[in-house]
Design an enzyme around this catalytic site. Structure first.
Site, PDB file in Angstrom:
ATOM      1  N   LYS A   1       0.909  -1.251   0.128  1.00 35.53           N
ATOM      2  CA  LYS A   1      -0.097  -0.091  -0.065  1.00 35.53           C
ATOM      3  C   LYS A   1       0.792   1.184  -0.044  1.00 35.53           C
ATOM      4  O   LYS A   1       0.632   2.082  -0.540  1.00 35.53           O
ATOM      5  CB  LYS A   1      -0.863  -0.002   1.327  1.00 35.53           C
ATOM      6  CG  LYS A   1      -2.165  -0.922   1.133  1.00 35.53           C
ATOM      7  CD  LYS A   1      -3.161  -1.065   2.218  1.00 35.53           C
ATOM      8  CE  LYS A   1      -4.173  -2.126   2.095  1.00 35.53           C
ATOM      9  NZ  LYS A   1      -5.302  -1.814   3.032  1.00 35.53           N
TER      10      LYS A   1
ATOM     11  N   ALA B   1      -0.865   0.972   5.798  1.00 35.16           N
ATOM     12  CA  ALA B   1      -1.117   0.036   6.954  1.00 35.16           C
ATOM     13  C   ALA B   1      -2.285  -1.287   6.506  1.00 35.16           C
ATOM     14  O   ALA B   1      -2.780  -1.030   5.548  1.00 35.16           O
ATOM     15  CB  ALA B   1      -1.829   0.843   8.275  1.00 35.16           C
ATOM     16  N   ASP B   2      -2.269  -2.240   7.202  1.00 36.27           N
ATOM     17  CA  ASP B   2      -3.133  -3.307   7.262  1.00 36.27           C
ATOM     18  C   ASP B   2      -3.224  -4.226   8.171  1.00 36.27           C
ATOM     19  O   ASP B   2      -2.335  -4.257   9.034  1.00 36.27           O
ATOM     20  CB  ASP B   2      -2.573  -4.089   5.758  1.00 36.27           C
ATOM     21  CG  ASP B   2      -3.966  -4.773   4.946  1.00 36.27           C
ATOM     22  OD1 ASP B   2      -4.794  -5.196   5.752  1.00 36.27           O
ATOM     23  OD2 ASP B   2      -4.046  -4.320   3.718  1.00 36.27           O
ATOM     24  N   GLN B   3      -4.087  -4.893   8.201  1.00 34.54           N
ATOM     25  CA  GLN B   3      -4.363  -6.014   9.366  1.00 34.54           C
ATOM     26  C   GLN B   3      -5.220  -7.230   8.748  1.00 34.54           C
ATOM     27  O   GLN B   3      -5.968  -7.238   7.885  1.00 34.54           O
ATOM     28  CB  GLN B   3      -5.679  -5.114  10.071  1.00 34.54           C
ATOM     29  CG  GLN B   3      -5.711  -5.582  11.532  1.00 34.54           C
ATOM     30  CD  GLN B   3      -6.700  -4.803  12.487  1.00 34.54           C
ATOM     31  OE1 GLN B   3      -7.875  -4.534  11.914  1.00 34.54           O
ATOM     32  NE2 GLN B   3      -6.159  -4.250  13.451  1.00 34.54           N
TER      33      GLN B   3
ATOM     34  N   ALA C   1      -0.017  -4.086  10.914  1.00 34.00           N
ATOM     35  CA  ALA C   1       1.221  -3.602  10.272  1.00 34.00           C
ATOM     36  C   ALA C   1       1.143  -2.122   9.677  1.00 34.00           C
ATOM     37  O   ALA C   1       0.235  -1.747   9.181  1.00 34.00           O
ATOM     38  CB  ALA C   1       1.564  -4.504   9.236  1.00 34.00           C
TER      39      ALA C   1
END
Length: 182
Positions: free
Chosen positions: A44, A58-60, A95
């Site tokens: 991203k 950011a990601d999850q 993250a």
């Protein structure tokens, strides 16, 4: 919203990446949810190029007993997901990655743990009616900023990481780099 509430002036742009392809590639190569969440955050951040601007991705990923969960496609999928998570603990692999001029500067991974309480099917029906399509925007089919909090009996870890962005670690990095002045 989380960064703006901390007093940062930001421009928010969605990064058009195919998250499913990245997750499938990570699963096929035996990578864990931590690595997949980090790869998504880097992808991203790398997707947005804006001169000398700091770019944050950011990601999850939610994992429960080794199973990875995606955002539910519809209310029926949300119901199935919440029924699966009911009475169980799960981890949110959250993250965040920071880039500038295409260079990787910093990253952080948080792993908050949450335990859903045992709740009745009637409660679940009321919850889904109340939240409606709002549950489709979250990997766990819940939003702690609202009635989703009632699904839980216990949480451990960084609350901001549960919401999707570990702000304390990110702000510390930004201060250390002189990007945010205190």
């Amino acid at each position: 919203m989380l960064l703006e509430s901390a007093g940062l002036a930001i421009s928010c742009r969605p990064a058009a990446i195919d998250e499913g392809v990245i997750k499938r590639r990570c699963l096929a190569s035996g990578r864990d949810a931590d690595a997949a969440a980090m790869e998504l955050a880097w992808a991203k951040a790398a997707r947005i190029v804006d001169g000398d601007a700091i770019v944050i991705g950011a990601d999850q990923i939610l994992s429960c007993d080794g199973e990875w969960f995606d955002k539910p496609a519809d209310i029926a999928a949300a119901r199935k997901q919440l029924t699966r998570l009911r009475g169980c603990g799960h981890v949110l692999h959250t993250a965040v990655a920071v880039m500038r001029d295409g260079r990787r500067l910093w990253h952080h991974l948080a792993r908050p743990r949450l335990w859903m309480r045992e709740f009745s099917d009637d409660f679940l029906d009321r919850y889904l009616r109340l939240e409606g399509d709002g549950v489709l925007s979250s990997v766990g089919a819940y939003r702690l900023e609202g009635p989703g909090l009632h699904l839980f009996e216990r949480m451990e870890g960084d609350h901001d990481a549960i919401l999707g962005l570990p702000r304390m670690a990110l702000l510390e990095f930004l201060r250390h780099q002189g990007i945010v002045r205190t």
